[in-house]
Design a protein around this motif. Structure first.
Motif, PDB file in Angstrom:
ATOM      1  N   GLY A  21      11.858   5.570   7.902  1.00 22.18           N
ATOM      2  CA  GLY A  21      12.031   6.660   6.940  1.00 22.18           C
ATOM      3  C   GLY A  21      13.488   6.855   6.552  1.00 22.18           C
ATOM      4  N   ILE A  22      14.367   6.787   7.521  1.00 21.10           N
ATOM      5  CA  ILE A  22      15.804   6.940   7.255  1.00 21.10           C
ATOM      6  C   ILE A  22      16.306   5.762   6.432  1.00 21.10           C
ATOM      7  N   TYR A  23      15.884   4.554   6.794  1.00 19.43           N
ATOM      8  CA  TYR A  23      16.274   3.366   6.036  1.00 19.43           C
ATOM      9  C   TYR A  23      15.787   3.469   4.596  1.00 19.43           C
ATOM     10  N   ARG A  24      14.554   3.896   4.416  1.00 17.74           N
ATOM     11  CA  ARG A  24      13.955   4.025   3.077  1.00 17.74           C
ATOM     12  C   ARG A  24      14.711   5.065   2.251  1.00 17.74           C
ATOM     13  N   LYS A  57       0.965  12.920  -9.462  1.00 17.27           N
ATOM     14  CA  LYS A  57       0.345  12.729  -8.162  1.00 17.27           C
ATOM     15  C   LYS A  57       0.583  11.299  -7.713  1.00 17.27           C
ATOM     16  N   PRO A  58       0.971  11.103  -6.444  1.00 14.67           N
ATOM     17  CA  PRO A  58       1.247   9.758  -5.977  1.00 14.67           C
ATOM     18  C   PRO A  58      -0.018   8.911  -5.969  1.00 14.67           C
ATOM     19  N   SER A  59       0.157   7.656  -6.278  1.00 15.87           N
ATOM     20  CA  SER A  59      -0.949   6.713  -6.284  1.00 15.87           C
ATOM     21  C   SER A  59      -0.610   5.602  -5.318  1.00 15.87           C
ATOM     22  N   PRO A  60      -1.568   5.149  -4.519  1.00 15.76           N
ATOM     23  CA  PRO A  60      -1.251   4.108  -3.546  1.00 15.76           C
ATOM     24  C   PRO A  60      -0.769   2.820  -4.180  1.00 15.76           C
ATOM     25  N   SER A  61      -1.113   2.572  -5.455  1.00 12.49           N
ATOM     26  CA  SER A  61      -0.699   1.332  -6.103  1.00 12.49           C
ATOM     27  C   SER A  61       0.712   1.418  -6.682  1.00 12.49           C
ATOM     28  N   GLU A  62       1.251   2.638  -6.788  1.00 10.48           N
ATOM     29  CA  GLU A  62       2.588   2.788  -7.347  1.00 10.48           C
ATOM     30  C   GLU A  62       3.627   2.520  -6.267  1.00 10.48           C
ATOM     31  N   ASP A  63       4.722   1.883  -6.653  1.00  8.95           N
ATOM     32  CA  ASP A  63       5.824   1.632  -5.727  1.00  8.95           C
ATOM     33  C   ASP A  63       6.936   2.602  -6.076  1.00  8.95           C
ATOM     34  N   ASP A  64       7.354   3.415  -5.103  1.00 12.26           N
ATOM     35  CA  ASP A  64       8.361   4.434  -5.357  1.00 12.26           C
ATOM     36  C   ASP A  64       9.702   3.842  -5.766  1.00 12.26           C
ATOM     37  N   ILE A 100      17.295  11.143  -7.733  1.00 14.77           N
ATOM     38  CA  ILE A 100      17.671  11.980  -6.599  1.00 14.77           C
ATOM     39  C   ILE A 100      16.549  11.898  -5.570  1.00 14.77           C
ATOM     40  N   PRO A 101      16.795  11.243  -4.438  1.00 14.80           N
ATOM     41  CA  PRO A 101      15.741  11.061  -3.438  1.00 14.80           C
ATOM     42  C   PRO A 101      15.519  12.307  -2.585  1.00 14.80           C
ATOM     43  N   ALA A 102      14.329  12.373  -1.978  1.00 13.81           N
ATOM     44  CA  ALA A 102      13.971  13.387  -0.980  1.00 13.81           C
ATOM     45  C   ALA A 102      14.069  14.814  -1.506  1.00 13.81           C
ATOM     46  N   THR A 103      13.746  15.029  -2.774  1.00 12.92           N
ATOM     47  CA  THR A 103      13.721  16.385  -3.329  1.00 12.92           C
ATOM     48  C   THR A 103      12.687  16.449  -4.441  1.00 12.92           C
ATOM     49  N   SER A 104      12.200  17.656  -4.692  1.00 11.82           N
ATOM     50  CA  SER A 104      11.320  17.874  -5.833  1.00 11.82           C
ATOM     51  C   SER A 104      11.898  18.982  -6.704  1.00 11.82           C
ATOM     52  N   ASP A 105      13.206  19.213  -6.590  1.00  6.51           N
ATOM     53  CA  ASP A 105      13.903  20.245  -7.360  1.00  6.51           C
ATOM     54  C   ASP A 105      14.499  19.637  -8.627  1.00  6.51           C
ATOM     55  N   ASN A 124       5.506  14.066  -3.505  1.00 11.10           N
ATOM     56  CA  ASN A 124       4.626  13.384  -2.579  1.00 11.10           C
ATOM     57  C   ASN A 124       4.311  14.315  -1.417  1.00 11.10           C
ATOM     58  N   SER A 125       3.199  14.097  -0.737  1.00  9.37           N
ATOM     59  CA  SER A 125       2.864  14.926   0.419  1.00  9.37           C
ATOM     60  C   SER A 125       3.855  14.715   1.563  1.00  9.37           C
ATOM     61  N   VAL A 126       4.516  13.567   1.595  1.00  7.70           N
ATOM     62  CA  VAL A 126       5.573  13.302   2.566  1.00  7.70           C
ATOM     63  C   VAL A 126       6.900  13.594   1.859  1.00  7.70           C
ATOM     64  N   ASP A 127       7.601  14.640   2.308  1.00  5.92           N
ATOM     65  CA  ASP A 127       8.775  15.127   1.589  1.00  5.92           C
ATOM     66  C   ASP A 127       9.857  14.087   1.358  1.00  5.92           C
ATOM     67  N   PHE A 128      10.115  13.195   2.321  1.00  6.61           N
ATOM     68  CA  PHE A 128      11.199  12.240   2.103  1.00  6.61           C
ATOM     69  C   PHE A 128      10.820  11.168   1.084  1.00  6.61           C
TER      70      PHE A 128
END
Length: 138
Positions: A21-24, A57-64, A100-105, A124-128
């Motif tokens: 998670g930190i690496y990502r 909404k996140p989709s499993p086929s999408e790559d962030d 801007i990673p790890a935010t939804s602001d 995403n449901s996982v904040d990071f």
């Protein structure tokens, strides 16, 4: 001895996931650095992003990692349910000024990318795994 082994077996995967998670998050932050450049923008948007944040909404086929600074996108969805698509940069597209990673602001674009005219919020449901794209109409 058995308890220590059980704790170790439970701790290793947790530490591995935390490290991933930190690496990502660091990798995503590097992709928003100024020198990065790519071209992921759709050519014909049905609805264009607005200055108001939109949430997809996140989709499993999408790559962030699909969207990075310098890419161009169009919105194939609606203002309320945006579906960004990478396209070659040109008139009528939105250039990604900053990711801007790890935010939804979405309001962070006002201070971090003052030239942006719109933003896209990926919640995403996982904040990071959340991120905001600061966009500028071309």
């Amino acid at each position: 001895m058995i308890i220590a082994l059980v704790v170790l077996l439970l701790l290793c995967p947790c530490l591995g996931l935390a490290g991933w998670g930190i690496y990502r998050a660091a990798d995503v932050a590097d992709s928003s650095a100024p020198p990065a450049s790519t071209s992921p923008v759709p050519v014909e948007p049905s609805d264009e992003p607005t200055a108001a944040p939109t949430t997809a909404k996140p989709s499993p086929s999408e790559d962030d990692d699909d969207f990075a600074k310098g890419d161009c996108v169009v919105n194939d969805g609606t203002d309320d349910d945006a579906e960004l698509r990478k396209v070659p940069c040109g008139p009528g597209t939105y250039e990604i000024l900053l990711r801007i990673p790890a935010t939804s602001d979405g309001d962070r674009c006002e201070t971090l990318a003052p030239k942006s005219t719109a933003n896209y919020v990926h919640d995403n449901s996982v904040d990071f795994l959340d991120y905001v794209l600061c966009l500028k109409k071309r």
